[in-house]
Scaffold this active site. Structure first.
Site, short mmCIF file in Angstrom:
data_model
loop_
_atom_site.label_atom_id
_atom_site.label_comp_id
_atom_site.label_asym_id
_atom_site.label_seq_id
_atom_site.Cartn_x
_atom_site.Cartn_y
_atom_site.Cartn_z
N HIS A 22 0.84 -1.15 -0.24
CA HIS A 22 -0.03 0.17 0.60
C HIS A 22 0.91 0.99 -0.18
O HIS A 22 0.56 2.33 -1.24
CB HIS A 22 -1.24 0.02 1.39
CG HIS A 22 -1.24 1.10 1.54
ND1 HIS A 22 -2.04 2.80 2.14
CD2 HIS A 22 -3.15 1.76 0.94
CE1 HIS A 22 -2.52 3.35 2.87
NE2 HIS A 22 -2.70 2.74 1.11
N GLU A 58 2.20 1.59 -3.61
CA GLU A 58 0.91 2.48 -4.01
C GLU A 58 1.26 3.96 -3.94
O GLU A 58 0.83 4.27 -4.94
CB GLU A 58 -0.63 1.58 -4.34
CG GLU A 58 -1.75 2.48 -4.20
CD GLU A 58 -2.71 2.55 -3.36
OE1 GLU A 58 -2.96 3.42 -3.55
OE2 GLU A 58 -2.99 1.29 -2.86
N HIS A 59 1.38 4.37 -2.73
CA HIS A 59 1.17 5.97 -2.47
C HIS A 59 2.82 6.37 -3.43
O HIS A 59 2.66 7.64 -4.39
CB HIS A 59 1.38 6.14 -1.32
CG HIS A 59 0.39 6.05 -0.62
ND1 HIS A 59 -0.41 7.13 0.43
CD2 HIS A 59 -1.00 4.89 -0.79
CE1 HIS A 59 -2.20 7.37 1.03
NE2 HIS A 59 -2.43 6.30 0.18
#
Length: 438
Positions: free
Chosen positions: A82, A85-86
């Site tokens: 995650h 992803e950012h």
């Protein structure tokens, strides 16, 4: 200037897409695997003005631990997928790629699940420019210690938001008790401690190991011309195939925590009843097995069941009841969540019903036909949404896909549903989790 991760650099090679027609949905999917290993699929739908493009990486929250062919067993902080992803939306000059999508008239987004990370855009114009930008997004990284520290603060705030959401807290707390001491025991965004431990080196290593064309797929759906897209990919020069050198870890099945609770600011108690499957499911059968389990639990607990109607009319249950079914080759589970003033009594009833499913009064041929009809209706309604198609179809699925759904559903019998129930429940582990008002 694009990274050419999706396309590479060599001499021009003609790309030809193979057709596969799905009569049940009257759709033709065009599919090709580029010489660098990237799987590309197209679904033209000329009655739409919009196009959705989505790149999916087979890399999710459960992949914080994996084995590298060159480096051996690797451990990274929870939430690394995650976090990555950012960070991929940040360019070298700290500009946000999302703003560039906006200048091209496109909306962009990304999401991380247990097993995948996806990046998508939607647009009515500048399709090829947006494809170039999507390639840039997943094709290169620009990390600094300062930008990682800044992102840690942002993701900590996101984590706190989820922690304050009772429904999210209920789901992930239940999951943690189903899969203790595994990556599923931590929220997809990570924990406060794990987020603070993520460093530039972690991010670069995960990007290098997982963000390879052979571990990725691209899907376009909407107002597209197949020949234009074929020409676009043919003009892009390709790299040779880069091997995928990662082995993903199976999740160890520790003893479950059968019952648990916490207190939060809620107006009514929230209950989750869940079951973990302990048998092996192959990737090829996972989509059909998912449908079978949804049919079984909808028949037993859905709004068309006698059980739900009785509980609803007596005020013990409301329309908040929801069903989550997750099936893949590494883990599978079913979670029922609901608001109820009688969580202890309802948990006992639900657990007993699950264990005795084969003699349940709601599991009949007539009820199965009714539930199947509802599922057919919901499916064909959803097929009018490009976003639904884009996010639900995975070109790298080894078995059946959403376009096989009508055929699979039509062929399913009551015996099939009962067999799937035995496969999950006979050796499965049940847990419950309750959030009581503070």
């Amino acid at each position: 200037v694009t990274s050419d991760l999706l396309y590479g650099r060599s001499r021009m090679t003609k790309v030809t897409f193979e057709e596969k027609y799905y009569p049940a949905v009257k759709e033709t999917v065009y599919k090709a695997q580029l010489s660098n290993g990237l799987t590309v699929s197209l679904l033209p739908k000329q009655d739409f003005n919009e196009v959705y493009g989505i790149v999916t990486v087979q890399f999710g929250s459960v992949d914080a631990t994996y084995t590298s062919l060159e480096k051996g067993l690797r451990h990274h902080p929870a939430g690394i997928a995650h976090f990555l992803e950012h960070k991929l939306f940040e360019r070298e000059n700290s500009e946000d790629i999302m703003a560039t999508f906006t200048r091209l008239g496109a909306d962009s987004n990304a999401f991380t699940s247990f097993t995948k990370t996806s990046y998508l855009f939607s647009t009515i114009d500048h399709l090829l420019e947006n494809l170039d930008l999507l390639d840039e997004l997943v094709g290169d990284v620009h990390f600094t210690e300062e930008s990682v520290l800044r992102e840690q603060a942002i993701i900590q705030q996101e984590r706190e938001m989820y922690q304050d959401d009772p429904d999210s807290r209920l789901f992930f707390a239940t999951l943690a008790n189903l899969y203790p001491d595994t990556p599923l025991a931590t929220d997809i965004v990570g924990s406060e401690k794990s987020i603070s431990e993520i460093q530039v080196s972690n991010l670069k290593e995960n990007f290098t190991d997982f963000y390879k064309p052979v571990n990725m797929s691209l899907f376009l759906v909407g107002n597209i011309d197949v020949k234009v897209v074929e020409e676009y990919f043919s003009k892009k020069e390709k790299k040779t195939l880069e091997q995928f050198t990662v082995t993903k870890e199976q999740l160890p099945l520790q003893p479950v925590k059968q019952t648990d609770s916490l207190r939060m600011e809620v107006s009514s108690p929230k209950l989750a009843v869940a079951i973990r499957g302990n048998g092996q499911i192959t990737e090829a059968e996972s989509y059909r097995y998912n449908i079978l389990l949804k049919l079984l639990f909808t028949m037993m607990f859905g709004w068309t069941s006698d059980r739900f109607q009785r509980l609803y009319e007596s005020g013990k249950l409301d329309a908040s009841l929801s069903l989550e079914v997750e099936v893949n080759s590494r883990f599978h589970f079913v979670i029922l969540t609901m608001d109820t003033k009688e969580p202890v009594s309802l948990s006992h009833q639900f657990r007993k019903a699950i264990r005795q499913f084969s003699s349940d009064a709601d599991i009949t041929e007539e009820h199965l036909d009714l539930v199947k009809s509802e599922m057919f209706g919901e499916f064909f309604s959803s097929m009018n949404s490009l976003e639904f198609i884009a996010t639900q179809y995975d070109p790298m699925d080894r078995g059946e896909t959403i376009f096989d759904f009508p055929k699979i559903l039509q062929e399913i019998t009551l015996e099939d549903v009962l067999e799937a129930g035995h496969r999950l429940i006979d050796n499965g582990d049940l847990v419950d989790f309750t959030i009581f008002p503070a």
